[in-house]
Each structure stands twice: as C-alpha cells, then as structure tokens.
Design an enzyme around this catalytic site. Structure first.
Site, PDB file in Angstrom:
ATOM      1  N   LYS A 105      -1.457  -9.298   3.541  1.00 18.93           N
ATOM      2  CA  LYS A 105      -0.378  -8.990   4.118  1.00 18.93           C
ATOM      3  C   LYS A 105      -1.556  -7.684   5.721  1.00 18.93           C
ATOM      4  CE  LYS A 105       3.530  -5.935   4.204  1.00 18.93           C
ATOM      5  NZ  LYS A 105       2.671  -4.975   4.948  1.00 18.93           N
ATOM      6  N   GLU A 114       9.036  -3.831  10.485  1.00 19.40           N
ATOM      7  CA  GLU A 114       9.626  -2.643  10.048  1.00 19.40           C
ATOM      8  C   GLU A 114      10.610  -1.673  10.738  1.00 19.40           C
ATOM      9  OE1 GLU A 114       6.583  -0.555   6.974  1.00 19.40           O
ATOM     10  OE2 GLU A 114       8.363   1.467   7.141  1.00 19.40           O
ATOM     11  N   ASP A 165      -1.026  -5.839   0.187  1.00 23.87           N
ATOM     12  CA  ASP A 165      -1.572  -5.510   1.224  1.00 23.87           C
ATOM     13  C   ASP A 165      -2.759  -5.311   1.551  1.00 23.87           C
ATOM     14  OD1 ASP A 165       0.678  -4.448   3.627  1.00 23.87           O
ATOM     15  OD2 ASP A 165       1.354  -2.914   1.672  1.00 23.87           O
ATOM     16  N   ASP A 193       0.689  -1.282  -0.513  1.00 21.97           N
ATOM     17  CA  ASP A 193      -0.140   0.007   0.219  1.00 21.97           C
ATOM     18  C   ASP A 193       0.886   1.120  -0.043  1.00 21.97           C
ATOM     19  OD1 ASP A 193       1.027   0.119   2.373  1.00 21.97           O
ATOM     20  OD2 ASP A 193      -1.268   0.296   3.827  1.00 21.97           O
ATOM     21  N   SER A 194       2.322   1.156   0.089  1.00 22.06           N
ATOM     22  CA  SER A 194       3.506   2.136   0.206  1.00 22.06           C
ATOM     23  C   SER A 194       2.495   2.940  -1.768  1.00 22.06           C
ATOM     24  CB  SER A 194       4.347   1.486  -0.408  1.00 22.06           C
ATOM     25  OG  SER A 194       4.996   1.103  -0.785  1.00 22.06           O
ATOM     26  N   GLU A 232      -1.157  -4.739   9.149  1.00 20.94           N
ATOM     27  CA  GLU A 232      -0.563  -4.479   9.859  1.00 20.94           C
ATOM     28  C   GLU A 232      -0.938  -5.390  11.504  1.00 20.94           C
ATOM     29  OE1 GLU A 232       0.193  -0.430   9.017  1.00 20.94           O
ATOM     30  OE2 GLU A 232       0.958  -1.239   7.194  1.00 20.94           O
TER      31      GLU A 232
HETATM   32  O1  KIV Z   1       3.626  -1.160   1.386  1.00 20.13           O
HETATM   33  C1  KIV Z   1       4.805  -1.913   1.178  1.00 20.13           C
HETATM   34  O2  KIV Z   1       5.263  -1.382   0.960  1.00 20.13           O
HETATM   35  C2  KIV Z   1       5.659  -1.878   2.942  1.00 20.13           C
HETATM   36  C3  KIV Z   1       6.597  -1.922   2.456  1.00 20.13           C
HETATM   37  C4  KIV Z   1       6.959  -0.943   3.545  1.00 20.13           C
HETATM   38  C5  KIV Z   1       7.455  -3.000   3.919  1.00 20.13           C
HETATM   39  O3  KIV Z   1       4.451  -2.645   3.677  1.00 20.13           O
END
Ligand code: KIV
Length: 265
Positions: A112, A181, A84, A45-46, A114
C-alpha cells in the site's frame, strides 16, 4: 476460511458482500485473526505509533515493515496480507521497486502506497514487476505535515473531484485496491460506485466494500479520545480478544459497523 486472494475480494465487491480488514504486526494476533476469519490484514505503518510510541508514522523504516510483515506471515496462511510502504520508501521508481520487493519477500501479497495520480507510473511498474498495489487516499498520515494535521479530507467540491480523479487515475494505472481514510461518507460512496476495484474505508462511512481499523483502537487501547470512527469491539464482543475480532467481522458483514455516529458527513 479458504485463503483469500484479490479475486476473492473482487467477487465480494460484485456480490455486495462486505469484507473486514484489521491492522496487525505480529504472529500471535495474526493467527487469532485467521481464526476469526478477518479477510485482509494490513501491516500498517501505524506501528510507528502503536508499537514504537512515535507521534507519527514518519520514523518507520522499510526494515521495520519487513520485520513485522514476516512475523504476521508466519502466523497466518489464509488472510490476504497487505504491507505499508513507509514514508519516502517510494520517492523514486527505483526505490519503490527495491523496497516493495523486500516486503513481498517478507510475505506480503500486496503493498500500500499513499498518494494520488502522481503515483500512476510507480503503480504500473510495480504491477508489471508482479507486485499488486493498493493506493491510500483522503487523509494520508505520511503527509501530515503538508496537510497541517489529521483532518477530514475532500470536504469541498474541488477537493472531492480531485480525490475522485486520483482514484480513477490509479485504477487506470493498475491499482488493485483503494483505501479511503477520513472522507465524507457521500464522497466515499461516489468513489466506490465509480471504481471497479474494491474500496476499503476507515472513517469513510458504510458504503465501502471493506472496512479497516487499527487493532489497538478496536480493542479500546488508545491514548486520549478515540477518533470518531473508532468502535471498541472488546466491550461489544464476548470480552476476549478473539471474540472482539469475530464481533468486528460480523458487524462489518452485517452492515452494523460503521454506524451514523462513526461517520463524517
Ligand atoms: O498504517 C495504518 O494502520 C493505516 C490505516 C490507518 C489504514 O494505513
């Protein structure tokens, strides 16, 4: 490279061979990562920051994630694809099941999330439904407003113990992988030792089973000063993008990356 599965990563953990992970958001870069033998791709989600220009990951929607996951999947048949779950897309069990299914249908092999022990029931139910889960601990960017900024986590004894307890709880609940992280290298090493599942690190030191970087960062494309753990592999490779991916894979495998200068103590 043979298609990577969670079994491949578990075997790599057992033999002590490191694996590489990069974020990716489209088919062309995904194909280049397959040629460079990047084992795991994270559709992160970056993308809210590096593709959409937001200042955090919070505006990213499940539709955004499904769109980019499908694009990445079209370009790559060998890497393991982890997608994500964006902000608030797993706030309740029902939402989590519905949204994770969208990402799996788009081509993800695992999702993934959080969070810590509070996600145990969600992890178990997703797993029962056929959806493997990676849990992201330490600096969790979706909680930036709770954490008061992007800071190193787990620095004092209580916070370190809490992180270790969370890691053990989500593993017991069925998580197949952990991502850490921005935590001190010594804490990441403790977690890596304590867990039987693979542990991926970003700003977590050398003693993780795998390493991840945001693609734009490792190609030297970032506004302002890069984070301590970022290394520009475009300049240390052969000057091509595919060369940068290969240089990254080689540096992770050989244990050259991350070096002391990329690590929090
Ligand atoms: O969203 C993302 O790119 C991440 C990385 C920073 C691990 O979760």
């Amino acid at each position: 490279m043979k298609a990577i599965t969670m079994n491949t990563l578990r075997n790599l953990k057992q033999t002590g061979e490191k694996f590489s992970v990069l974020t990716c958001y489209d088919a062309t870069f995904s194909a280049a990562m397959a040629r460079a033998e990047v084992e795991v791709i994270l559709i992160g989600d970056s993308l809210g920051m590096v593709l959409q220009g937001h200042t955090s990951t919070l505006p990213v929607t499940i539709e955004d994630m499904a769109y980019h996951t499908a694009a990445v999947a079209r370009g790559n048949q060998v890497s393991l694809l982890m997608a994500d779950m964006p902000f608030m897309s797993y706030a309740s069990l029902d939402t989590a099941l519905t949204n994770a299914a969208l990402l799996m249908r788009a081509g993800a092999h695992l999702v993934k999330l959080e969070g810590g022990a509070w996600l145990a029931e969600t992890v178990t139910q997703l797993t029962r439904g056929g959806i493997p889960v990676c849990i992201h601990l330490g600096l969790t960017p979706q909680s930036v407003n709770v954490m008061g900024g992007y800071r190193v986590q787990g620095r004092d004894d209580a916070a370190a113990q809490q992180l270790l307890d969370d890691a053990l709880a989500v593993q017991a609940a069925g998580a197949v992988m952990l991502l850490l992280e921005c935590v001190p290298a010594s804490l990441a090493a403790r977690v890596q030792q304590a867990l039987s599942i693979p542990v991926i690190g970003i700003g977590a030191g050398l003693n993780c089973d795998g390493q991840v970087l945001v693609m734009h960062d490792m190609l030297g494309l970032h506004a302002g000063k890069p984070a301590r753990f970022v290394k520009d592999f475009l300049v240390s490779g052969d000057g091509t993008i595919e060369g940068a991916f290969k240089a990254y894979v080689q540096s992770v495998k050989s244990g050259q990356y991350p070096a002391e200068e990329h690590t929090f103590q």
